[in-house]
Design a protein around this motif. Structure first.
Motif, short mmCIF file in Angstrom:
data_model
loop_
_atom_site.label_atom_id
_atom_site.label_comp_id
_atom_site.label_asym_id
_atom_site.label_seq_id
_atom_site.Cartn_x
_atom_site.Cartn_y
_atom_site.Cartn_z
N UNK A 199 0.86 -1.21 0.05
CA UNK A 199 -0.17 0.25 -0.14
C UNK A 199 1.06 1.32 -0.04
N UNK A 200 1.92 1.24 0.41
CA UNK A 200 3.15 2.46 0.38
C UNK A 200 3.89 2.70 -1.02
N UNK A 201 3.84 1.70 -1.73
CA UNK A 201 4.10 1.88 -3.15
C UNK A 201 5.84 2.01 -3.23
N UNK A 202 6.45 2.14 -4.16
CA UNK A 202 7.76 2.31 -4.30
C UNK A 202 8.10 3.79 -5.01
N UNK A 203 9.25 4.15 -4.39
CA UNK A 203 9.73 5.42 -4.99
C UNK A 203 10.78 5.02 -6.18
#
Length: 304
Positions: free
Chosen positions: A118-122
């Motif tokens: 849910x936090x995703x990727x940079x």
């Protein structure tokens, strides 16, 4: 020069996303050109996008090494999908591809080690517009060559009537399998391009929004020629910006009206090879008619 820079500052992002959307539309066109309606481009884009993000972020892979890896990842996913889906009828295949999009999203949400959950990727690497233009140009050349090759002829035959194509020695399964592989490679490139453009991706990035964009772009531009998806993606991406500048109060309504008008009056899309052929034949008939009339007039003058 200053005017150009001002225009780029205002519309540069629109041009960039138009090129990314063109990759998604070409991926969809690859299978649609063989008579298969599939939303699996979203899946291939997710595989390519997350793979490129991980290789760039964790392993420091440069941009032009991450793109081939994303293409290979999308192609491998396409081979698996094609093996399972080409056993289905066309309408069941479309439904199964939608279900696969939902499954992919749930899988991505529950695999934080690979996708960030849910936090995703940079994504630490950014693609420049010129690099995107080169990537799209390379894909365009490939589709141009395929359109003029035996594969292009076989694809059009399978699309028109798979049973008749079989009687001519063309294997619909083989042609559609190859089309899925091409779709997977281009879809993986599109997913990586989107990741390097946004510089942040999550499971929500590769979901229904891309599915709607790729189908709308392909249908709008025309699904009977490789140039159609590219033109359709450009129009579909630029339309919200244009409507916002002209009628900001009813932007969404105006966008919908324009899309409806195009689809009603141009049902085969903005790029229609059949219309080109009919116009060319009409011009040829008119030329022959004019030459015949001129010849008859000359004969009458000679007799007179």
């Amino acid at each position: 020069m200053e005017t150009f820079l001002d225009l780029w500052a205002a519309y540069g992002s629109t041009v960039t996303f138009a090129m990314v959307n063109a990759l998604f539309a070409l991926s969809t066109y690859a299978v649609l050109s063989t008579g298969v309606l599939s939303f699996t481009t979203v899946v291939f884009a997710a595989v390519g996008g997350f793979l490129a993000a991980q290789l760039s972020g964790k392993f420091g892979l440069p941009l032009w090494a991450a793109f081939p890896a994303a293409a290979l990842g999308g192609g491998f996913a396409a081979a698996v999908v094609a093996f399972a889906f080409l056993r289905l009828e066309s309408h069941w295949m479309a439904l199964a591809s939608l279900a696969l999009v939902l499954i992919t999203r749930v899988t991505a949400l529950n695999a934080p080690a690979l996708t960030g959950g849910v936090n995703g990727l940079i994504v630490p690497v950014r693609v420049e517009p010129l690099e995107l233009a080169i990537l799209l140009a390379l894909c365009t050349v490939v589709f141009w060559r395929l359109h003029r090759s035996w594969f292009g002829l076989a694809s059009r035959a399978v699309r028109e009537d798979a049973a008749v194509a079989s009687t001519m020695g063309i294997s619909p399964y083989r042609i559609q399998f190859i089309a899925f592989l091409i779709s997977g490679v281009v879809g993986g490139l599109g997913g990586a391009a989107l990741a390097f453009t946004l510089q942040f991706i999550s499971p929500e990035t590769y979901f229904i929004g891309i599915a709607f964009t790729m189908i709308a772009s392909t249908v709008l531009g025309g699904s009977f020629h490789w140039l159609g998806p590219i033109i359709g993606a450009a129009v579909f991406t630029a339309l919200p910006t244009t409507m916002q500048a002209i009628v900001p109060q009813i932007e969404d309504v105006a966008k919908g009206v324009v899309l409806l008008l195009i689809m009603i009056f141009l049902p085969r899309g903005l790029i229609d090879p059949r219309a080109w052929g009919l116009k060319k034949a009409a011009r040829l008939r008119q030329k022959i008619h004019d030459e015949t009339e001129a010849k008859r007039a000359a004969e009458r003058d000679a007799h007179a």
